[in-house]
Write an enzyme that holds these catalytic residues in place. Sequence first.
Site, mmCIF file in Angstrom:
data_model
loop_
_atom_site.group_PDB
_atom_site.id
_atom_site.type_symbol
_atom_site.label_atom_id
_atom_site.label_comp_id
_atom_site.label_asym_id
_atom_site.label_seq_id
_atom_site.Cartn_x
_atom_site.Cartn_y
_atom_site.Cartn_z
ATOM 1 N N SER A 128 0.804 -1.218 0.000
ATOM 2 C CA SER A 128 0.000 0.000 0.000
ATOM 3 C C SER A 128 0.842 1.275 0.000
ATOM 4 C CB SER A 128 -0.936 -0.069 1.206
ATOM 5 O OG SER A 128 -1.816 0.989 1.197
ATOM 6 N N ASP A 140 -3.491 6.215 -2.955
ATOM 7 C CA ASP A 140 -2.281 5.658 -2.357
ATOM 8 C C ASP A 140 -1.778 4.509 -3.244
ATOM 9 O OD1 ASP A 140 -4.116 3.688 -1.746
ATOM 10 O OD2 ASP A 140 -3.299 3.285 0.232
ATOM 11 N N ASP A 146 -1.941 1.299 -3.429
ATOM 12 C CA ASP A 146 -2.793 0.211 -3.926
ATOM 13 C C ASP A 146 -4.222 0.678 -4.171
ATOM 14 O OD1 ASP A 146 -3.336 0.470 -1.215
ATOM 15 O OD2 ASP A 146 -3.637 -1.662 -0.874
ATOM 16 N N ASP A 160 -6.540 2.173 -2.359
ATOM 17 C CA ASP A 160 -7.684 2.030 -1.456
ATOM 18 C C ASP A 160 -7.909 3.270 -0.603
ATOM 19 O OD1 ASP A 160 -5.609 1.636 0.337
ATOM 20 O OD2 ASP A 160 -6.171 -0.416 0.889
ATOM 21 N N GLU A 211 -11.460 6.679 7.511
ATOM 22 C CA GLU A 211 -10.339 7.098 8.335
ATOM 23 C C GLU A 211 -9.892 8.442 7.777
ATOM 24 O OE1 GLU A 211 -8.062 3.351 9.961
ATOM 25 O OE2 GLU A 211 -7.988 3.363 7.791
ATOM 26 N N ASN A 231 -7.149 9.326 6.951
ATOM 27 C CA ASN A 231 -6.164 9.120 5.875
ATOM 28 C C ASN A 231 -6.810 8.822 4.515
ATOM 29 O OD1 ASN A 231 -6.899 6.376 5.916
ATOM 30 N ND2 ASN A 231 -5.158 5.773 7.185
ATOM 31 N N SER A 250 2.140 1.782 15.125
ATOM 32 C CA SER A 250 1.645 1.517 13.763
ATOM 33 C C SER A 250 1.530 0.015 13.555
ATOM 34 C CB SER A 250 2.623 2.112 12.746
ATOM 35 O OG SER A 250 2.382 1.541 11.478
ATOM 36 N N GLY A 251 0.575 -0.392 12.746
ATOM 37 C CA GLY A 251 0.453 -1.801 12.386
ATOM 38 C C GLY A 251 0.952 -2.048 10.970
ATOM 39 N N THR A 252 1.571 -1.041 10.360
ATOM 40 C CA THR A 252 2.085 -1.236 8.994
ATOM 41 C C THR A 252 3.541 -0.786 8.853
ATOM 42 O OG1 THR A 252 1.367 0.957 8.282
ATOM 43 C CG2 THR A 252 -0.197 -0.841 7.959
HETATM 44 C C1 G16 Z 1 -3.789 0.236 6.373
HETATM 45 C C2 G16 Z 1 -5.147 -0.017 6.969
HETATM 46 C C3 G16 Z 1 -5.762 1.285 7.400
HETATM 47 C C4 G16 Z 1 -4.830 2.030 8.342
HETATM 48 C C5 G16 Z 1 -3.445 2.180 7.701
HETATM 49 C C6 G16 Z 1 -2.405 2.749 8.636
HETATM 50 O O1 G16 Z 1 -3.936 1.034 5.237
HETATM 51 O O2 G16 Z 1 -5.955 -0.653 6.022
HETATM 52 O O3 G16 Z 1 -6.977 1.000 8.022
HETATM 53 O O4 G16 Z 1 -5.312 3.291 8.627
HETATM 54 O O5 G16 Z 1 -2.972 0.914 7.298
HETATM 55 O O6 G16 Z 1 -2.226 1.891 9.704
HETATM 56 P P1 G16 Z 1 -1.138 2.096 10.795
HETATM 57 O O7 G16 Z 1 -1.328 3.477 11.339
HETATM 58 O O8 G16 Z 1 -1.430 1.026 11.811
HETATM 59 O O9 G16 Z 1 0.217 1.962 10.166
HETATM 60 P P2 G16 Z 1 -3.135 0.751 3.913
HETATM 61 O O10 G16 Z 1 -3.743 1.701 2.942
HETATM 62 O O11 G16 Z 1 -1.696 1.058 4.231
HETATM 63 O O12 G16 Z 1 -3.341 -0.667 3.621
#
Ligand code: G16
Length: 533
Positions: free
Chosen positions: A62, A276, A278, A280, A372, A374, A494-496
């Site tokens: 993403s 972004d 991908d 979404d 969100e 974002n 963060s989860g990403t």
């Molecule tokens: C993903 C999730 C979103 C989230 C974003 C940022 O988006 O699908 O719901 O807002 O990550 O997450 P974080 O703040 O935990 O890093 P994407 O577009 O990166 O797949």
Amino acid sequence: MKDFNELLSRNGRKGHKWISYGTAGFRDKAIELQHIMFRMGILATIRARVVKATIGVMITASHNPEEDNGLKLIDPKGEMLDPTWESICTHLANISDEELLNAINSLIKEKGVDMKDEANVYVGRDTRSSSDRLCKAVIDGIVAGEGSAHDFGITTTPQIHYMVLCVNTNGEYGEPTENGYYRKLSEAFIKLNGQNGAQVVSNNYVPSVVVDGANGVGAPKAKQLKQFLGNSLNMEVINDGNGVLNENCGADFVKVQQRAPKDLHFEVGKRYLSFDGDADRIIYFYKNSDDGLFHMLDGDKIAVLIASHLKQLLTSAQIADIDLCIVQTAYANGSSTHYIENTLKLPVHCVPTGVKYLHHRAQQADIGVYFEANGHGTVTVSHTTIDRIKQVSNDVTLKLLTFIDLINQTVGDAISDMLVIETILRSRGQSIQEWDQLYTDLPNRNIKVCVKDRNVVTTGDAERKCLTPIGLQDRIDAIVNKFGVHSRAFVRPSGTEDAVRVYAESTTQEKADSLAKEVAEVVSELAESVPNK
Ligand code: G16
């Protein structure tokens, strides 16, 4: 398992790095992911048998940089993977190659899966240079799991979500092909905006947009969409693949940096939007004619626009007793929440970050609009609501049903969101500047803090309160108090990305920046001082 050892030898685990299923699946440097992809391919075949339906796998990181990659698993209704399976994914991702077969066999047994049953998996990938190789690893996993892979090649994430729902509803939601996706959206758009909409200015609405494709998959897909839209919308696509993915461009860059992407001839009177990596997420922006400055319309403003339009349509159709709500996260600007509650007079709910949480909450309402800040979001409409709307047959309800066809209800979809927003602006005859005037955002700042281990930061109350490290929330409260009324800050891992995120808002940009900086300093101090797990 078919040819397990041979396929495993091609996709063996190289290192010992621990990885977890994050906000939207696995995400890491692409070189770390080969074995994860293979394992998730196998898991996908088991999941497909458990739910007795086609499921999806999307290979993408993403908004992350080009050298990263990741994987998102998609459940039968096109929604994100059932969260109860996330720990199973994490477990399978982290065991050794030697433990893998036993772990898979245990899972098969535990879930009562008959491996002779069919298992169909839809696979898509973004434009990253590593995505092709990683896609082959996923397909190796599907072969090992004796399932059937349908490889759609390069697609946006929302297209795979959409096609999974289409195939599982036997085409009721639409045709499960990429062209079917363009056809459904463009037919609805043309019905609402006219075959020659590109030539018709409606009051202050000019039917032209400039799309920043983030040098990702959204760019070629927007160009494909153009063929289907014909003369109904003028669309210029920039950052269409000649530059580096997400570098100084794309929705995340625009939102976080609060400025226009590179290589843009930024002019007053034009309407710009960024996808972004991908496709979404979507963020709109423009150059204001009064102050000549960059102005941004993020997910909050999009949610408000869509919800107010739906409310208006429902009222005109005289079916106003429908339960319509908006779902946000802690990142939602305070002004947006205030506007929704006090001017729109709609219920608003706050859930943790991650589309999976927003989507789930939205589905509890007849119509749920979720975004969100974002720019990641969509609208969900329950089956009973659609039936109710169908029962009241008049011009407005026909329009409402066509409007619903324009929405990809499975997940946030930049392409579908763009068509929805353009349709609303045209119907209101509004410029982007007028839309922006619905309310004024409180100045805000998002920053990232790199700490030894982001997982030492844990949160509660939909991420608005920090639970650990002990004492961090008290320090944040003390800092926020100094900044006075309308000031707010929170932190979350963060989860990403490997970072802790800090969000702050206040009454001036200087104050929001200082608040974010002070909170970030405390995070570094306290999170660094907590030993790694
Ligand atoms: C993903 C999730 C979103 C989230 C974003 C940022 O988006 O699908 O719901 O807002 O990550 O997450 P974080 O703040 O935990 O890093 P994407 O577009 O990166 O797949």
